[in-house]
Scaffold this active site. Structure first.
Site, mmCIF file in Angstrom:
data_model
loop_
_atom_site.group_PDB
_atom_site.id
_atom_site.type_symbol
_atom_site.label_atom_id
_atom_site.label_comp_id
_atom_site.label_asym_id
_atom_site.label_seq_id
_atom_site.Cartn_x
_atom_site.Cartn_y
_atom_site.Cartn_z
ATOM 1 N N PHE A 176 -21.548 -5.215 11.947
ATOM 2 C CA PHE A 176 -22.076 -5.446 10.602
ATOM 3 C C PHE A 176 -23.575 -5.711 10.649
ATOM 4 O O PHE A 176 -24.134 -6.103 11.673
ATOM 5 C CB PHE A 176 -21.352 -6.624 9.933
ATOM 6 C CG PHE A 176 -21.557 -7.954 10.616
ATOM 7 C CD1 PHE A 176 -22.574 -8.807 10.220
ATOM 8 C CD2 PHE A 176 -20.727 -8.345 11.660
ATOM 9 C CE1 PHE A 176 -22.757 -10.032 10.846
ATOM 10 C CE2 PHE A 176 -20.900 -9.566 12.295
ATOM 11 C CZ PHE A 176 -21.924 -10.413 11.886
ATOM 12 N N CYS A 177 -24.213 -5.452 9.511
ATOM 13 C CA CYS A 177 -25.634 -5.739 9.330
ATOM 14 C C CYS A 177 -25.859 -6.016 7.846
ATOM 15 O O CYS A 177 -24.908 -6.073 7.070
ATOM 16 C CB CYS A 177 -26.501 -4.590 9.837
ATOM 17 S SG CYS A 177 -26.117 -2.997 9.074
ATOM 18 N N THR A 178 -27.088 -6.168 7.435
ATOM 19 C CA THR A 178 -27.381 -6.617 6.070
ATOM 20 C C THR A 178 -26.891 -5.650 4.999
ATOM 21 O O THR A 178 -26.154 -6.018 4.086
ATOM 22 C CB THR A 178 -28.889 -6.856 5.899
ATOM 23 O OG1 THR A 178 -29.359 -7.695 6.944
ATOM 24 C CG2 THR A 178 -29.178 -7.504 4.550
#
Length: 254
Positions: A176-178
């Protein structure tokens, strides 16, 4: 009153003429009054910008008038003031810099999971939950039980994989990331290396925070964002966290 719309977007698509797109896009941003940063590269487009609803709709239509961008998806959040101070359009080698050649997320990215699917999936103890963001982002907030790769910038991520995950190609790995763009590259990169089960949170952390009630959320802390809001809480309201002294706002953008 949150009448400012903040949009983030990206698309991996070959743009042989990306350099010639800079001036027309920048001119249109100035004409409409849109503020933000758009990055163009041979591999595609990435950006974040803000304005009122009328301005945003006009700019959306302008970008989508190019047939290559007709299906652009804009992820919106809201605030009482514009978090950008000017309009910028930058030319880069990559729209998000990982520094690895021949990684093409346009056809080889990992499996997308909706926020609801993700919420269930990462509770499986056999899933390796990996935060692909930088050290200072992780320190502000992350998902419960997520692994911190302890990297200062995205270019260090491939080395982390080689040192720590290369023997786990048969494991389920959730990343996951922003907003999703870094996971497009990390999952494509890992699939190129032979990882068989790589998953990504569709539209990133911001989509999860918007979709999952705070009372049920597996997110802990705040979420860093690359604009003057600095970070948002689980209600997507801006906060002003204490950042580490070595924090550099432009570090990920270089």
């Amino acid at each position: 009153m949150k009448d400012i719309i903040i949009a983030s977007f990206y698309k991996f698509i070959p743009l042989n003429d990306f350099e010639s797109l800079r001036e027309p896009i920048l001119t249109k941003m100035h004409e409409i009054g849109i503020k933000g940063t758009i990055i163009l590269a041979h591999e595609g487009v990435n950006g974040g910008f803000a304005g009122n609803r009328e301005q945003m709709n006009v700019f959306y239509d302008y970008l989508r008038s190019d047939s290559r961008f007709a299906d652009l998806h804009f992820k919106e959040t809201y605030d009482s003031k514009n978090p950008f101070d000017k309009a910028k359009v930058k030319l880069r080698k990559e729209i998000v810099t990982m520094g690895v050649q021949k990684v093409d997320p346009s056809y080889n990215a990992g499996t997308y999971l909706s926020p609801e699917e993700w919420h269930q999936f990462i509770q499986d103890p056999n899933v390796i939950l990996l935060d692909t963001r930088n050290d200072y982002e992780y320190e502000l907030g992350t998902f419960k039980n997520a692994i911190n790769p302890d990297i200062e910038n995205f270019r260090e991520f491939p080395d982390y994989v080689q040192r720590n995950l290369i023997d786990k190609k048969d494991k389920k790995i959730a990343m996951f990331c922003t907003g999703g763009i870094r996971c497009e590259k990390t999952t494509a990169y890992m699939k190129e290396l032979g990882f068989q089960h790589v998953y990504q949170l569709h539209d990133g952390i911001l989509n999860y925070l918007e979709s999952i009630p705070e009372s049920e959320s597996l997110w802990e802390g705040k979420c860093f964002v690359f604009d003057d809001r600095v970070a948002v809480d689980q209600k997507l309201d801006r906060v002003y966290p204490q950042l580490p002294q070595d924090y550099k706002y432009e570090r990920e953008q270089k």
